[in-house]
Structure formats: structure tokens, C-alpha cells
Design an enzyme around this catalytic site. Structure first.
Site, short mmCIF file in Angstrom:
data_model
loop_
_atom_site.label_atom_id
_atom_site.label_comp_id
_atom_site.label_asym_id
_atom_site.label_seq_id
_atom_site.Cartn_x
_atom_site.Cartn_y
_atom_site.Cartn_z
CB ALA A 171 -4.30 27.90 20.50
CG ASP A 172 -0.85 32.30 20.90
OD1 ASP A 172 -0.20 31.42 21.48
OD2 ASP A 172 -0.47 32.84 19.85
#
Length: 400
Positions: A171-172
Site C-alpha cells: 500500500a505504501d
């Protein structure tokens, strides 16, 4: 100041007020492509501290991974004089990027309206955990939380074993890459209009976008995807099979590949086996199909099967540990692991950009080690017209 670095984005200047991983991932793209990147850090001794992944131990692998090819300016933006310095930088910059909680930039007086009033051509980029507004806007943004809320953990792992986090901070990373795409799109649009704009993304939006066909199963077909481990939810056999000395990954998608696989495995009768005649049928009889082909795979080594299946036109490959990834002949040929000179460690290897430019060959790209904290403060301030005694006064008050 660092010696200008060549690259397709060398005409751009980026102000990097981001921390942790998503923001630095976006900025690294620009730094690796030649843009001048000035990383804004809280001065030593100033209240607030800095919680960047990698900390201040500049020998740590992840610090070099995230912050190479940058200049470092220590700057306390809570102070009026610090904001004056920021404003002078903004006048010369193309991009300002931050990943504070949504309200922080406005409280500091460095939000998009404030900075774009100084430079209307500025592209202001924000990455948040869950969006700039809405009921969850104030939640702290962490990769694993976004993986859970964004649905990834529900479709990851073996059936019946519960939610499983991916092995990388996806996600990052994806939020960083989507942010870089948005910035580049805004810079292209600026060439036509002359005006910058505010671009935004979030860990949650990035994670949902990466659901891809799993999201489509729900949105279009009304089916809630389930975890299938190493196997593909829609095609069988696709996944990991044990060999005599390890494992092999195969992707026998569709009837043509299924027939080729059966011939390569010397089990042509499976093509017409009842219940094996199409992808939907094989999905329904997944365990039977996998048991039949799995028995054959255990009879030879991974290398033996890889050669045989590739020769038959069946997609497959070994499953490497990370050390074997970088020993792989194709990986070495691609040159994605690049050597960078570190002032204390000497030559170290880092992963370069996964893209190639004919006029900016990756092999000729110069990589600079991540800067020491504030290493370029004096040179940047002098560039802005600050005299040495004035810089000393600002240091004494922890403005820089």
C-alpha cells in the site's frame, strides 16, 4: 549543492517534506530520473523529531534505499523564519510533496493554497492514509492497516487460515508510485496551461486500485473473492508445485496451455478427463487437477521441469529466495542492481529504477548516497542569498 545529475527530469526541482515510505518512494522516482530533490528535515535539537524509516543511521540499508540522490536541508517550518526560507525555495521549485496527516499542513500554514499563492506553477502533492477528508481522514496511515481495509489481506494467504499481510509494504509503495504518476501528469498539464495544481492519493485508494480483477469480481459480478493461497482463483492449474528438489511456478491459463502442460507432463489423457475440460470445470475440481499434475512434478527437479515446460510453451519459472534473485542470469543481464559509492561502506548495491531510457541508459546513471542530515543546509541557504553569519544565527535558534 550536489553536482547536477543528468536524466530526463533534470530540469525539475522537488521539495520533499515527506517521511516514512510512501512519500519517499514517490520522490525517489524523480531523484533517480535526474531531478534536483531537496529533502526537508527537522533540525537536530528542535522539538518534534523525525520518524523517517531508516532513522539517522546512514549505514542502514533502507535509508539508502529510500533517500539516495537527494540534498538535505534542515528546516523548522513551525518557525516564521523557517517558513520564509520555505517560501524562497517554493518560488524556485516545481513540486512540493508531503504526507502529513491532512490537517497538519494547514496548521503549519504550508497547505496547497498558501504555497501556490507564492508560486502558481507549483504542483503540490499529498499522500495520506485514507484521504484528505471524510470520516477516516484523521486515522494514522500505516501500510498494514490499509492492506486490511483495502481488501488485500482477505484474498491473501491459504484458504481457511485467515487474513494475511503481503510480504512487502504494497500500500505504501503503490501510493508512492501513483503519486509520482499524478505529479508527472500535472507537470505535463502545466506545460499547456501554465498552472500547477494539488494532486492527492492515499494508501487506501492505492490498495483498492491494486485489487484489480478481485475488485471487478465484486463490482461487476457481485462475487466476494476469497483467498486461494498460491493458486489463481479463476484458472487451474496455476500456482506452486513441489519438485524433487524445490518448487516451480506454473501458469497454465486456458485450454491451449492446459493441453501443452499435459503433453509436457506425459499425461495427455488428462486433457479429456471428465471434469477437466475447461477452466471453470478445473476450478470446480481444483484438488483433483492439482493432485494429478502435482504427482508428475515431484519426479524431476525444478530446472528439469523449467526447461521442459518452456520448451513446450508453458509459462513457468523457479521460486527464488532474495539472494538467488540477484544471482539469476536474467536479473544480472538487466542490470537492475546498481552500484553506488557510500562514504563509509564503499561500493554498495541498490535496486535501480525498473525502466530503461535509450538516451539515458541506466548503466550510465550516477547514484549518490543518501545525504547526512543537513549536509546541504549551508549551500542551499547561500544559494538563496543568506550570509554565513545569518545562517549561524538561524542554527543557534534551531530554525535550520
Amino acid at each position: 549543492m550536489n553536482t547536477p545529475r543528468p536524466g530526463p527530469l533534470s530540469r525539475f526541482t522537488i521539495l520533499d517534506a515527506s517521511r516514512v515510505r510512501a512519500g519517499p518512494t514517490a520522490v525517489r522516482t524523480f531523484a533517480d530520473l535526474g531531478a534536483r530533490v531537496i529533502k526537508l528535515e527537522i533540525p537536530p535539537g528542535a522539538p518534534g523529531g523525525d520518524d523517517m524509516i531508516g532513522g539517522r543511521d546512514h549505514n542502514r540499508a533502507d535509508y539508502e534505499n529510500l533517500h539516495r540522490n537527494k540534498e538535505s536541508l534542515t528546516l523548522n517550518m513551525k518557525e516564521a523564519e523557517g517558513r520564509e526560507i520555505l517560501h524562497a525555495l517554493v518560488q524556485r521549485a516545481d513540486v512540493f510533496i508531503e504526507n502529513y496527516r491532512p490537517d497538519v499542513k494547514h496548521r503549519l500554514g504550508i497547505g496547497p493554497d498558501a504555497l501556490r499563492a507564492i508560486n502558481p506553477r507549483l504542483v503540490y502533492a499529498s499522500i495520506s492514509g485514507f484521504g484528505q477528508d471524510g470520516p477516516a481522514m484523521g486515522w494514522p496511515g500505516f501500510d498494514s492497516i490499509a492492506q486490511g481495509m483495502g481488501g488485500l489481506m482477505s484474498v491473501t494467504g491459504r484458504p481457511g487460515e485467515g487474513p494475511m499481510r503481503a510480504g512487502i509494504p504494497i500500500a505504501d509503495l503503490c501510493a508512492g508510485h501513483f503519486c509520482a504518476q499524478a505529479i508527472m501528469a500535472a507537470l505535463l498539464e502545466r506545460e499547456a496551461t501554465g498552472a500547477g495544481q494539488w494532486v492527492q492519493t492515499s494508501l487506501l485508494e492505492a490498495q483498492i486500485a491494486m485489487l484489480d480483477f478481485q475488485a471487478a469480481q465484486w463490482l461487476v459480478d457481485g462475487k466476494v473473492p476469497q483467498s486461494t493461497g498460491n493458486e489463481h482463483p479463476l484458472t487451474v492449474p496455476t500456482g506452486v508445485f513441489a519438485t524433487s528438489d524445490g518448487h516451480i511456478n506454473i501458469a497454465a491459463i486456458g485450454q491451449t496451455m492446459w493441453k501443452r502442460l499435459c503433453e509436457a507432463l506425459d499425461v495427455p489423457h488428462l486433457v479429456t478427463e471428465p471434469g477437466f475440460g475447461s477452466d471453470p470445470e478445473r476450478v470446480h475440481n481444483r484438488d483433483r487437477v492439482n493432485a494429478a499434475v502435482g504427482e508428475r512434478f515431484r519426479q524431476h527437479s525444478t530446472a528439469w521441469w523449467t526447461d521442459r515446460l518452456l520448451g513446450a510453451g508453458v509459462p513457468c519459472g523457479p521460486i527464488h529466495t532474495v539472494d538467488r534473485v540477484f544471482a539469476d542470469a536474467q536479473v544480472r543481464h538487466l542490470g537492475i542492481a546498481q552500484t553506488m559509492q557510500h562514504p563509509e561502506l564503499g561500493g554498495i548495491e541498490v535496486v535501480g529504477l525498473p525502466m530503461q531510457f535509450s538516451r539515458h541508459p541506466r548503466a550510465q546513471t550516477r547514484l549518490d548516497a543518501a545525504p547526512l542530515q543537513g549536509a546541504h543546509t549551508e549551500s542551499i541557504l547561500q544559494e538563496l542569498g543568506y550570509a554565513p553569519d545569518r545562517i549561524a544565527q538561524l542554527r543557534e535558534r534551531f530554525v535550520v
